[in-house]
Structures are given as C-alpha cells and as structure tokens.
Design a protein around this motif. Structure first.
Motif, PDB file in Angstrom:
ATOM      1  N   PRO A  69       0.828  -1.209   0.000  1.00 19.76           N
ATOM      2  CA  PRO A  69       0.000   0.000   0.000  1.00 19.76           C
ATOM      3  C   PRO A  69       0.860   1.257   0.000  1.00 19.76           C
ATOM      4  O   PRO A  69       2.015   1.249   0.442  1.00 19.76           O
ATOM      5  N   VAL A  70       0.302   2.347  -0.490  1.00 16.08           N
ATOM      6  CA  VAL A  70       0.967   3.644  -0.388  1.00 16.08           C
ATOM      7  C   VAL A  70       0.887   4.113   1.058  1.00 16.08           C
ATOM      8  O   VAL A  70      -0.178   4.072   1.678  1.00 16.08           O
ATOM      9  N   GLU A  71       2.026   4.517   1.617  1.00 14.09           N
ATOM     10  CA  GLU A  71       2.074   4.965   3.006  1.00 14.09           C
ATOM     11  C   GLU A  71       2.948   6.204   3.117  1.00 14.09           C
ATOM     12  O   GLU A  71       3.848   6.420   2.309  1.00 14.09           O
ATOM     13  N   PRO A  72       2.721   7.046   4.109  1.00 13.78           N
ATOM     14  CA  PRO A  72       3.581   8.221   4.290  1.00 13.78           C
ATOM     15  C   PRO A  72       4.958   7.811   4.787  1.00 13.78           C
ATOM     16  O   PRO A  72       5.093   6.880   5.582  1.00 13.78           O
ATOM     17  N   PHE A  73       5.973   8.500   4.297  1.00 10.70           N
ATOM     18  CA  PHE A  73       7.342   8.286   4.746  1.00 10.70           C
ATOM     19  C   PHE A  73       7.742   9.415   5.689  1.00 10.70           C
ATOM     20  O   PHE A  73       7.134  10.487   5.702  1.00 10.70           O
ATOM     21  N   ASP A 109      10.043  13.044  10.400  1.00 10.34           N
ATOM     22  CA  ASP A 109       9.374  12.229  11.413  1.00 10.34           C
ATOM     23  C   ASP A 109      10.145  10.927  11.575  1.00 10.34           C
ATOM     24  O   ASP A 109      10.000   9.997  10.777  1.00 10.34           O
ATOM     25  N   PRO A 110      10.991  10.823  12.611  1.00 13.93           N
ATOM     26  CA  PRO A 110      11.817   9.618  12.784  1.00 13.93           C
ATOM     27  C   PRO A 110      11.022   8.382  13.172  1.00 13.93           C
ATOM     28  O   PRO A 110      11.575   7.279  13.193  1.00 13.93           O
ATOM     29  N   THR A 111       9.732   8.534  13.469  1.00 12.20           N
ATOM     30  CA  THR A 111       8.909   7.362  13.805  1.00 12.20           C
ATOM     31  C   THR A 111       8.394   6.657  12.554  1.00 12.20           C
ATOM     32  O   THR A 111       7.869   5.538  12.650  1.00 12.20           O
ATOM     33  N   LEU A 112       8.529   7.288  11.386  1.00  5.86           N
ATOM     34  CA  LEU A 112       8.048   6.694  10.145  1.00  5.86           C
ATOM     35  C   LEU A 112       9.224   6.144   9.333  1.00  5.86           C
ATOM     36  O   LEU A 112      10.381   6.509   9.545  1.00  5.86           O
ATOM     37  N   PHE A 113       8.912   5.287   8.402  1.00  9.44           N
ATOM     38  CA  PHE A 113       9.894   4.749   7.471  1.00  9.44           C
ATOM     39  C   PHE A 113      10.569   5.905   6.734  1.00  9.44           C
ATOM     40  O   PHE A 113       9.901   6.759   6.140  1.00  9.44           O
ATOM     41  N   ALA A 114      11.899   5.939   6.788  1.00  9.36           N
ATOM     42  CA  ALA A 114      12.645   7.086   6.249  1.00  9.36           C
ATOM     43  C   ALA A 114      13.137   6.865   4.831  1.00  9.36           C
ATOM     44  O   ALA A 114      13.901   7.693   4.312  1.00  9.36           O
TER      45      ALA A 114
END
Length: 294
Positions: free
Chosen positions: A46-50, A71-76
């Motif tokens: 799925p498309v997800e925010p990075f 946002d270091p909590t998301l996939f970078a």
C-alpha cells in the motif's frame, strides 16, 4: 529506449534538512516547497507516508534533491541509513523513459530487481501529487543508484521555483570516488545499459547520450556524465575535498547560462576554488557536496 538517457538528479541527505535547505538558498538556488514523501515499500504494497521530506533545485536540465528526516517514527526511505555514513550526496538517478522495458533488461542481465518501485509526493502542501517510477540497483554500496521515470514531469518542473539567482541551468556531471573504480563502473554501466570508457584523469567515465525532454519538460538533448575515480585522484578533480568514507559521491558540475559569472559575483564571500571549468563551492558550504558552477 531501454537504456538510461541522461543524468536526472542527485540527492543530498541530512538528518535535519533545514540547514541544508538554507545552504542551497545561500548559493542562489530557488527551492521547491517542502514536501513529505510517500510510496510503496514493496511493488504490491500500500501507499504509506514516509518520514523523509525534500525540497529541490529544479534546473532546465535535471535537478538536485535535498532530503532530510521530518518524522523519525516513520519509514525514512533509506535516508536514516545514508546519514549514518555521512551527510552529503547519496542518490544518483539516471533518466529513463520505459520503466517496464528497463526492468526486463536488468532482469535478463541477472539483476534481482523485484519490480518497479513507485514513489509519490505533493508538489506543495495541498497541491497535486507528483508520481515517479524507479528502478534502484539492489544493495549498491555507492548509495541509491537508480533509473527514474517522471510520470508527471510538468508538475515538478514549475517556473515558480526555477528562477535561480546564480544562473544555474543544467546538471552536467557528477563525481563518484571508489576504492575499486572498475567494480563501481561495472555496476553503473549495468544499470544504465551503456558502455564506459577511461576517464581523462583516472578511473572511468560513463557518458549518457541525452534526449530532448529526458530530464525536464524543456530540457534539451545534451550529454551528461558520471566520472568514477580512485581516491588518489580526488585532490586533482575536486581540490581540498576529502572522502568521509568510500564509495563517496563527492560533487557535481552545474552548467550556468553565463560561464559562472553571476555565481562568482553572488558567492564572492565564500572560499571559492578556481577550477579549469569553473568555480567550486567547498562541500562544507553546500551540505557535503562539492558544487562546481561552470
């Protein structure tokens, strides 16, 4: 065509993008608005925010991408791993116009690419979504070396953020430093589907033939180049630049509309270095990348 056409862009990475963006604005670049990236981690995911964000310096031919982590909590999207090595250039993207055809070529050559990697981002907050098709070479030690096809080029090359005070017009070449130039060159030539030749200084050179609109809606057909040199040749190619680790994407040449006259006047307070083909801004003033205005 099922080969690379041109040097599309390079990408600089920093933990905190704000100083990086400020440095490039100081160099006279007009940057696109801040944009958070999103995409698919796998070809069918799925498309997800990075967690990665960028601003870009779009040129008539090619561009420079300036990335950081918001946002270091998301996939970078790999930016976190890149900056662990060093802050500077980690992305080298070559333009293509047929993602599926190049995917088939690379698979026939034994490159284990799972499929087309899709990426998207808004061109500005609340604005339309730009979309890209990418073919990254798996696990390349040089960084993210990839083929890229712009699916919505008219959205990103926008006249509102292309009026550069330094006269910048085209991304002409880049310099990669490798402890094993032959190995790096073989990988890049395999990705591009093009032969390499000896470099005039040392190592090798990959010439990308160009095509009209290959690296921007108004880009002319022009040859662009990747130079792959050993570390002992770096002081001659980019004087004063030291490699933080190897391999290292050390610098780029940006062609201007006036042989760097405007850039020289604009940047006269920086410790510029004169080179045979222009003036060099040292990497400490450009986010870790030596920038040559020619």
């Amino acid at each position: 065509m099922t080969t690379a056409l041109a040097l599309d862009h390079i990408g600089l990475c920093a933990r905190d993008p704000a100083p990086l963006w400020a440095a490039w604005e100081r160099l006279g670049f007009a940057l696109s608005p801040r944009a958070q990236q999103s995409g698919r981690r796998t070809p069918d995911g799925p498309v997800e925010p990075f967690g990665s964000v960028n601003r870009c310096a779009f040129l008539r031919h090619g561009y420079v991408e300036l990335l950081g982590i918001a946002d270091p909590t998301l996939f970078a999207n790999g930016v976190d791993g890149f900056v662990e090595r060093y802050e500077g250039t980690h992305i080298l993207a070559l333009a293509m116009d047929d993602a599926e055809g190049n995917l088939a070529r690379l698979r026939r050559g034994g490159v284990p690419i799972p499929g087309v990697a899709w990426l998207q981002r808004p061109v500005e907050p609340g604005g339309p979504i730009a979309r890209f098709a990418r073919l990254p070479f798996p696990d390349a030690p040089e960084g993210r070396v990839q083929l890229v096809q712009h699916l919505t080029p008219e959205l990103v090359w926008d006249a509102r953020w292309m009026g550069h005070r330094n006269g910048a017009d085209a991304l002409e070449s880049t310099v990669v430093v490798s402890a094993n130039p032959a190995e790096t060159t073989a990988r890049l030539a395999r990705l591009a589907g093009l032969p390499a030749e000896p470099d005039s200084l040392a190592g090798f050179r990959l010439r990308l033939p160009g095509a009209a609109r290959a690296a921007g809606p108004e880009s002319p057909k022009m040859e662009t180049r990747i130079r792959i040199i050993p570390p002992e040749a770096l002081p001659r190619a980019l004087p004063g630049v030291a490699a933080p680790s190897l391999p290292f994407i050390a610098g780029c040449v940006i062609r201007t509309t006036d042989n760097a006259a405007t850039a020289r006047a604009l940047l006269k307070d920086l410790p510029l270095r004169d080179l045979p083909d222009g003036i060099m801004v040292p990497p400490e003033h450009a986010g870790g990348c030596a920038v040559v205005f020619a």
